[in-house]
Design an enzyme around this catalytic site. Structure first.
Site, short mmCIF file in Angstrom:
data_model
loop_
_atom_site.label_atom_id
_atom_site.label_comp_id
_atom_site.label_asym_id
_atom_site.label_seq_id
_atom_site.Cartn_x
_atom_site.Cartn_y
_atom_site.Cartn_z
N GLY A 1 -1.80 -56.06 13.78
CA GLY A 1 -1.24 -56.68 14.98
C GLY A 1 -1.23 -58.20 14.92
N GLU B 1 1.83 -59.03 13.05
CA GLU B 1 2.95 -58.71 13.94
C GLU B 1 3.14 -59.79 15.00
OE1 GLU B 1 1.39 -54.61 14.63
OE2 GLU B 1 3.49 -54.07 14.33
N ALA C 1 -5.27 -55.73 15.73
CA ALA C 1 -5.69 -55.23 17.03
C ALA C 1 -7.17 -54.90 16.93
CB ALA C 1 -4.89 -53.97 17.36
N GLU D 1 -2.16 -50.92 8.44
CA GLU D 1 -2.30 -49.80 9.40
C GLU D 1 -2.40 -48.43 8.74
OE1 GLU D 1 -0.56 -52.49 9.91
OE2 GLU D 1 -0.57 -53.03 12.04
N1 DAK Z 1 -10.98 -55.21 15.11
C1 DAK Z 1 -12.28 -55.33 15.54
N2 DAK Z 1 -13.21 -56.00 14.86
C2 DAK Z 1 -12.83 -56.57 13.69
C3 DAK Z 1 -11.52 -56.48 13.18
C4 DAK Z 1 -10.56 -55.76 13.96
N3 DAK Z 1 -9.30 -55.66 13.60
N4 DAK Z 1 -11.46 -57.15 12.01
C5 DAK Z 1 -12.70 -57.63 11.80
N5 DAK Z 1 -13.53 -57.28 12.80
C6 DAK Z 1 -14.93 -57.59 12.96
C7 DAK Z 1 -15.78 -56.79 11.97
O1 DAK Z 1 -16.02 -55.48 12.47
C8 DAK Z 1 -17.03 -57.64 11.89
O2 DAK Z 1 -17.79 -57.40 13.05
P1 DAK Z 1 -19.39 -57.14 12.95
O3 DAK Z 1 -19.56 -56.02 11.96
O4 DAK Z 1 -19.90 -58.49 12.46
O5 DAK Z 1 -19.76 -56.81 14.36
C9 DAK Z 1 -16.47 -59.07 12.02
O6 DAK Z 1 -15.18 -58.95 12.59
C10 DAK Z 1 -16.33 -59.77 10.68
O7 DAK Z 1 -15.58 -58.93 9.83
P2 DAK Z 1 -16.09 -58.50 8.37
O8 DAK Z 1 -17.56 -58.50 8.30
O9 DAK Z 1 -15.35 -57.25 8.02
O10 DAK Z 1 -15.54 -59.71 7.50
P3 DAK Z 1 -15.15 -59.70 5.96
O11 DAK Z 1 -14.95 -61.11 5.57
O12 DAK Z 1 -16.09 -58.85 5.15
O13 DAK Z 1 -13.71 -58.96 5.91
C11 DAK Z 1 -11.48 -58.51 6.72
C12 DAK Z 1 -12.62 -59.54 6.55
C13 DAK Z 1 -10.39 -59.12 7.55
C14 DAK Z 1 -10.92 -58.15 5.32
C15 DAK Z 1 -12.06 -57.23 7.38
O14 DAK Z 1 -12.74 -57.61 8.57
C16 DAK Z 1 -11.03 -56.23 7.76
O15 DAK Z 1 -10.54 -55.48 6.89
N6 DAK Z 1 -10.72 -56.16 9.04
C17 DAK Z 1 -9.81 -55.15 9.57
C18 DAK Z 1 -8.44 -55.51 9.26
C19 DAK Z 1 -7.47 -54.48 9.77
O16 DAK Z 1 -7.48 -53.32 9.34
N7 DAK Z 1 -6.65 -54.94 10.69
C20 DAK Z 1 -5.56 -54.15 11.14
C21 DAK Z 1 -6.00 -53.34 12.29
S1 DAK Z 1 -4.76 -52.21 12.76
C22 DAK Z 1 -0.68 -50.75 18.80
C23 DAK Z 1 0.11 -51.49 18.01
C24 DAK Z 1 -0.42 -52.17 16.96
C25 DAK Z 1 -1.74 -52.07 16.69
C26 DAK Z 1 -2.54 -51.33 17.52
C27 DAK Z 1 -2.02 -50.66 18.58
N8 DAK Z 1 -0.09 -50.00 19.81
C28 DAK Z 1 1.30 -49.90 19.77
C29 DAK Z 1 -0.81 -49.32 20.78
C30 DAK Z 1 -2.26 -52.77 15.59
C31 DAK Z 1 -3.08 -52.21 14.74
C32 DAK Z 1 -3.84 -53.05 13.85
O17 DAK Z 1 -3.85 -54.24 13.90
#
Ligand code: DAK
Length: 254
Positions: free
Chosen positions: A111, A114, A66, A134
């Site tokens: 997400g 998911e 997400a 998460e």
């Molecule tokens: N959201 C927003 N931007 C993201 C992102 C994300 N999930 N993942 C990556 N980006 C963005 C980064 O901020 C970066 O943007 P800039 O800094 O260039 O502006 C760009 O994408 C490139 O990412 P990185 O520079 O970090 O790239 P790397 O190769 O160094 O790393 C990575 C890749 C995938 C390991 C890293 O980006 C990372 O750890 N990303 C986050 C992964 C993460 O934690 N995803 C899970 C998010 S929690 C809900 C239900 C479910 C959810 C939400 C609400 N409700 C019921 C309401 C779900 C929650 C989630 O998904």
């Protein structure tokens, strides 16, 4: 219909929907979630289409989760509302009248995983990495991941993946039953389409009936528990710390 964050295409009787926010690693913001609902409605209602491939644009990510940048400042109630809206899309895909194959071409996180779990079949490229990180952000998987991952790989591997938040590589995902096949990035869409071509040659009514029957194996109560628990994580100090740490590119302190 044309979309801001999706590329859609119909070839023969297979539709492909690609999430197209490459610079944000195809993260799911609200617009993208809404567009996905519309795009799936469109292909489910299109008589030409007998199967759908869902993928991410580019080589790096299927969907990296997400959109974390939309998280900050949300209350418990807003968290629960968001959860219900997301569940609506994910349930829509799971209960689709036509088969949906996730072609996982890179990171499938949070997400994003998911979303792949809501699809009927998953095929990954050799470079794909999957995880539910998460808990690093102070929340739990909130789009059905606690339920669908456990159903797919069993409670033991689901506990390990969700409690550690660690990613698994494609070969490991294959071993634990998280994905059905692993192929090279070049072969990924072809493999997904070939599989759907086989399904498309079978009786469409029988395919819809099979999807309904297989889905009936699983109960609904756990999804409601997940929504409640997700809502209770939203807005607390650990969640604020987890999201701030991500945005500031540092490790969270819990
Ligand atoms: N959201 C927003 N931007 C993201 C992102 C994300 N999930 N993942 C990556 N980006 C963005 C980064 O901020 C970066 O943007 P800039 O800094 O260039 O502006 C760009 O994408 C490139 O990412 P990185 O520079 O970090 O790239 P790397 O190769 O160094 O790393 C990575 C890749 C995938 C390991 C890293 O980006 C990372 O750890 N990303 C986050 C992964 C993460 O934690 N995803 C899970 C998010 S929690 C809900 C239900 C479910 C959810 C939400 C609400 N409700 C019921 C309401 C779900 C929650 C989630 O998904």
């Amino acid at each position: 219909m044309s979309y801001i964050n999706l590329i859609t295409e119909i070839e023969g009787n297979i539709a492909t929907i690609a999430i197209n926010r490459e610079k944000a690693l195809n993260a799911l913001n609200k617009v993208t979630l809404d567009e996905l609902y519309s795009a799936f409605s469109e292909v489910f209602n299109d008589d030409r289409v007998r199967g759908i491939v869902l993928t991410g644009q580019g080589e790096k990510a299927f969907v990296a989760g997400a959109d974390i940048k939309e998280f900050l400042g949300r209350t418990k109630e807003e968290g629960m509302d968001m959860a219900r809206a997301g569940h609506r899309l994910f349930d829509f895909i799971q209960n689709a009248p036509k088969p949906v194959v996730a072609a996982i071409n890179g990171f499938a996180l949070g997400g994003g995983l998911e979303l792949a779990l809501a699809c009927h079949i998953r095929i990954a490229s050799t470079t794909a990495k999957m995880g539910l990180p998460e808990v690093s952000l102070g929340i739990i998987p909130g789009y059905g991941g606690t339920q669908r991952l456990s159903q797919l790989v069993g409670k033991g591997f689901a506990f390990e993946m969700i409690l550690t938040g660690n990613m698994v590589e494609a070969e490991r995902a294959l071993q634990i039953g998280l994905v059905n096949h692993v192929v090279s990035g070049e072969e990924l869409l072809t493999k997904a389409k070939e599989m759907l071509d086989v399904v498309a040659s079978r009786s469409p009514k029988a395919i819809s009936a099979a999807i309904r029957a297989i889905n009936a194996v699983f109960g609904q109560k756990g999804f409601e528990v997940e929504i409640q628990e997700f809502g209770s994580c939203f807005g607390n100090s650990e969640f604020q710390e987890g999201v701030s740490a991500f945005l500031e590119k540092r490790k969270p302190k819990f």
